[in-house]
Design a protein around this motif. Structure first.
Motif, PDB file in Angstrom:
ATOM      1  N   LYS A   1     -24.820 -71.845  39.941  1.00  0.00           N
ATOM      2  CA  LYS A   1     -24.921 -70.383  39.765  1.00  0.00           C
ATOM      3  C   LYS A   1     -25.092 -69.672  41.104  1.00  0.00           C
ATOM      4  O   LYS A   1     -24.363 -68.740  41.430  1.00  0.00           O
ATOM      5  CB  LYS A   1     -26.111 -70.046  38.830  1.00  0.00           C
ATOM      6  N   SER A   2     -26.079 -70.149  41.869  1.00  0.00           N
ATOM      7  CA  SER A   2     -26.319 -69.505  43.166  1.00  0.00           C
ATOM      8  C   SER A   2     -25.120 -69.687  44.079  1.00  0.00           C
ATOM      9  O   SER A   2     -24.794 -68.800  44.877  1.00  0.00           O
ATOM     10  CB  SER A   2     -27.550 -70.100  43.842  1.00  0.00           C
ATOM     11  N   THR A   3     -24.465 -70.833  43.946  1.00  0.00           N
ATOM     12  CA  THR A   3     -23.308 -71.102  44.799  1.00  0.00           C
ATOM     13  C   THR A   3     -22.229 -70.036  44.612  1.00  0.00           C
ATOM     14  O   THR A   3     -21.629 -69.574  45.579  1.00  0.00           O
ATOM     15  CB  THR A   3     -22.747 -72.496  44.471  1.00  0.00           C
TER      16      THR A   3
ATOM     17  N   THR B   1     -31.527 -62.659  46.876  1.00  0.00           N
ATOM     18  CA  THR B   1     -31.441 -64.124  46.888  1.00  0.00           C
ATOM     19  C   THR B   1     -32.579 -64.733  46.078  1.00  0.00           C
ATOM     20  O   THR B   1     -33.546 -64.054  45.739  1.00  0.00           O
ATOM     21  CB  THR B   1     -31.508 -64.659  48.327  1.00  0.00           C
ATOM     22  N   GLN B   2     -32.434 -66.021  45.846  1.00  0.00           N
ATOM     23  CA  GLN B   2     -33.410 -66.684  44.998  1.00  0.00           C
ATOM     24  C   GLN B   2     -34.796 -66.674  45.651  1.00  0.00           C
ATOM     25  O   GLN B   2     -35.803 -66.554  44.985  1.00  0.00           O
ATOM     26  CB  GLN B   2     -32.950 -68.120  44.753  1.00  0.00           C
ATOM     27  N   ARG B   3     -34.799 -66.812  46.989  1.00  0.00           N
ATOM     28  CA  ARG B   3     -36.071 -66.733  47.702  1.00  0.00           C
ATOM     29  C   ARG B   3     -36.092 -65.431  48.490  1.00  0.00           C
ATOM     30  O   ARG B   3     -35.235 -65.198  49.324  1.00  0.00           O
ATOM     31  CB  ARG B   3     -36.216 -67.911  48.669  1.00  0.00           C
TER      32      ARG B   3
ATOM     33  N   LEU C   1     -27.796 -60.492  41.663  1.00  0.00           N
ATOM     34  CA  LEU C   1     -29.217 -60.811  41.565  1.00  0.00           C
ATOM     35  C   LEU C   1     -29.395 -62.259  41.139  1.00  0.00           C
ATOM     36  O   LEU C   1     -28.895 -62.676  40.088  1.00  0.00           O
ATOM     37  CB  LEU C   1     -29.901 -59.891  40.554  1.00  0.00           C
ATOM     38  N   ASP C   2     -30.087 -63.021  41.966  1.00  0.00           N
ATOM     39  CA  ASP C   2     -30.315 -64.426  41.655  1.00  0.00           C
ATOM     40  C   ASP C   2     -31.728 -64.589  41.094  1.00  0.00           C
ATOM     41  O   ASP C   2     -32.705 -64.554  41.831  1.00  0.00           O
ATOM     42  CB  ASP C   2     -30.127 -65.273  42.921  1.00  0.00           C
ATOM     43  N   GLU C   3     -31.810 -64.732  39.820  1.00  0.00           N
ATOM     44  CA  GLU C   3     -33.076 -64.881  39.105  1.00  0.00           C
ATOM     45  C   GLU C   3     -34.117 -63.854  39.546  1.00  0.00           C
ATOM     46  O   GLU C   3     -35.164 -64.209  40.086  1.00  0.00           O
ATOM     47  CB  GLU C   3     -33.613 -66.301  39.305  1.00  0.00           C
ATOM     48  N   PRO C   4     -33.832 -62.573  39.282  1.00  0.00           N
ATOM     49  CA  PRO C   4     -34.740 -61.532  39.781  1.00  0.00           C
ATOM     50  C   PRO C   4     -36.101 -61.539  39.112  1.00  0.00           C
ATOM     51  O   PRO C   4     -37.068 -61.054  39.690  1.00  0.00           O
ATOM     52  CB  PRO C   4     -33.993 -60.232  39.464  1.00  0.00           C
TER      53      PRO C   4
HETATM   54 MG    MG Z   1     -29.924 -70.987  42.100  1.00  0.00          MG
END
Ligand code: MG
Ligand code: ATP
Length: 575
Positions: A378-380, A419-421, A499-502
């Motif tokens: 997903k993030s990729t 980003t996720q972080r 949005l990556d896992e907001p």
């Molecule tokens: Mg991810």
């Protein structure tokens, strides 16, 4: 040695100061040698003349004084000019290294540790300052002064002058070569050990909490001690060799002075009244000449380190960015906003496909949620959209044009990426928010958004928006960091939101409220949201399920929830 060439080329940026520095160095050293040589002759000649004879001591004594003052003044200005030139070159070098590093981010830089990068940028670049100050300038100064001195003295006695010059030239070649060879072996090791030690030390400090919890402190300490021992051994070796170089040069100096005394006492200086004083002149010239040779041994011992540092800096400068922004296509909005066609991608130095033949279309204004197990890619997908990496196969189009056709600025203007972080800058809360937007954000707006995302309590203290976050400041909990990230999103005006896992790490109520904010903010925007949670999922136009890099299901909530045996249906039932 070839590793030094690119850095020598940098000298072009400060040509004039470097040449001026060299001239001053030559004049300083020349005055120093002239002073000793002339003094030798002067003392001997006055002794020969004795009391009551007519002896013109005015010119020699004025010259001695002039040379003494000249030497001091030259040295002073030489130090200023050469150091100034060196620092100019180093600053140029730092900027160059920095410029090369930035486009490497983030894909290539991941291979280096942060502390190692810092080492290269700071301490390795610092080591390179010796190149001009301690190696090249003294060497060429010595060469020039030896030749000039030999020519000058040859008017008094050619064979003696040439003999002295030849001996010094031989030393000028052999001493640096010898100590370069001796220093080469441990120089590289020393630079490496220094870098390793710093990296380990930083890790030791940063990971204190984990090390204590897992009782693993001693192991890392042992590792550091081993590195330190190597480092110290090399330093000891360097100190020993440096002492040896001093001893060797002093010994050769003694030999040369004896030989000069012997040969000059037998030489024929003509019939002049003060001819015997030339013996002192040549002997003192031999004594003075070692001021030229003395620093070279230690300096060339250091060259191994300079080369190792140069190689480490070159290594990072020569890294090729994984993606280069060369296009300049214009972004022309169209309904079919994003389409991925048979997209496949593998991370560098990995084998498994992170994305596997993925095809996906997205229209302007659509809200799409991407679901999938951890590690499914997903993030990729988001990373490829912002072009942190380029796909290996297939096409990724933005408004009908392949993403690589856009300039970096055009591309960045389209996306707002959470980003996720979330990175919290070591800066004020105000700056941590401000960088999310181009235009200045008013304090009222910031406060309003902070309250909306539930970070209002950060403002309780007297400093208000000036409260310091990040290192050395107020620590943020995981959930607070997420909220800070969301505040940045709400302050940004880009038309496409990634949005990556907001809402990761937020409780259910907060999550609902935050999702509401996001969807409201994204009303006229396009939204791609990666999530593991199903809260408010029905409000998205399209839901995509990804597994092992493949798109396995796609559709709106209604159709997916009714699909017999569908992945989404099962997922909902399970949760
Ligand atoms: Mg991810
Ligand atoms: P999660 O839900 O845990 O965030 P994800 O679906 O976002 O997972 P990705 O981050 O896209 O997963 O990772 C897909 C695959 O690529 C995984 O096998 C992961 O280990 C690998 N991967 C991710 N980032 C990198 C990277 N920078 N370098 C090499 N491999 C990576």
């Amino acid at each position: 040695m070839r590793a030094l060439l690119p850095f020598i080329r940098l000298f072009g940026f400060a040509k004039l100061p470097l040449i001026l520095g060299l001239v001053l160095m030559i004049l300083g050293l020349g005055s120093s040698m002239g002073l000793l040589t002339l003094s030798g002759w002067f003392l001997a000649a006055t002794a020969i003349a004795g009391l009551g004879t007519l002896f013109n001591f005015f010119y020699p004594s004025a010259s001695v004084r002039g040379l003494a003052i000249g030497r001091t003044v030259m040295r002073y200005f030489e130090k200023i000019v050469t150091h100034d030139a060196t620092f100019r070159i180093l600053s140029k070098l730092r900027v160059q290294v920095f410029k090369k590093i930035i486009p490497l981010s983030p894909a290539v830089l991941n291979r280096y540790r942060n502390s190692d990068l810092l080492n290269r940028l700071v301490s390795d670049v610092d080591t390179l300052d010796s190149l001009y100050l301690r190696l090249l300038a003294p060497f060429f100064t010595a060469l020039f002064v030896i030749v000039a001195m030999s020519i000058g003295l040859s008017f008094i006695h050619a064979p003696l002058a040439l003999g002295l010059g030849a001996f010094l030239l031989i030393l000028l070649i052999t001493i640096p070569t010898l100590f370069y060879r001796l220093g080469q072996k441990f120089g590289a090791r020393l630079v490496q050990a220094r870098a390793t030690y710093r990296t380990q030390f930083l890790e030791f400090i940063q990971a204190q909490a984990e090390l204590l919890l897992f009782n693993a402190e001693d192991k890392l300490k042992e590792k550091m001690a081993t590195t330190e021992k190597i480092w110290q051994a090399d330093q000891a070796q360097e100190a020993k060799l440096s002492g040896f170089s001093t001893a060797l040069v002093l010994f050769l100096n003694g030999l040369l002075i004896c030989a000069m005394l012997w040969f000059s006492s037998q030489a024929d200086f003509g019939t002049g009244e003060y001819r015997a004083a030339f013996i002192a002149l040549f002997t003192f010239a031999a004594l003075a000449a070692f001021e030229i040779i003395m620093p070279l041994g230690t300096a060339f011992l250091h060259i191994g380190q300079v080369i190792a540092a140069a190689e480490r800096v070159t290594d990072i400068i020569e890294q090729q960015p994984l993606v280069e922004f060369q296009g300049n296509a214009e972004f022309e909005p169209q309904v079919q906003l994003i389409s991925a066609k048979n997209l496949s991608f593998t991370y560098p130095e990995r084998e498994n496909l992170a994305l596997d033949n993925l095809t996906l279309d997205l229209e302007q204004g659509q809200k799409i949620a991407i679901l999938g197990k951890t590690g499914s890619g997903k993030s990729t997908l988001l990373q490829l959209l912002v072009r942190n990496y380029d796909a290996n196969q297939g096409e990724l189009l933005l408004a009908g044009k392949p993403i690589p056709l856009y300039s970096e600025q055009t591309l960045r203007e389209q996306f707002c990426f959470l980003t996720q972080r979330v990175h919290v800058f070591s800066d004020s809360l105000r700056q941590n928010l401000q960088f999310a937007a181009h235009e200045k954000i008013s304090d009222e707006k910031m406060i309003e958004i902070l309250n909306q995302v539930g970070l209002g309590k950060l403002l309780d203290q007297a400093q208000g928006l000036n409260i310091w976050l990040g290192d050395g400041g107020r620590p943020l909990s995981g959930g607070e960091q997420r909220r800070l990230g969301i505040a940045r999103i709400l302050l940004n005006n880009a038309p496409i939101l990634l949005l990556d896992e907001p809402t990761e790490g937020l409780d259910r109520d907060t999550e609902r409220q935050i999702l509401h904010l996001i969807l409201q903010h994204a009303k006229n925007k396009t939204l791609i949201m990666v999530t593991h949670r199903l809260t408010a999922i029905e409000q998205f136009d399209t839901i995509c399920l990804i597994d092992e890099g493949k798109l396995i299901e796609k559709g709106d909530y209604e159709s997916l929830i009714q699909k017999e045996n569908g992945f989404f249906k099962r997922l909902v039932e399970r949760i």
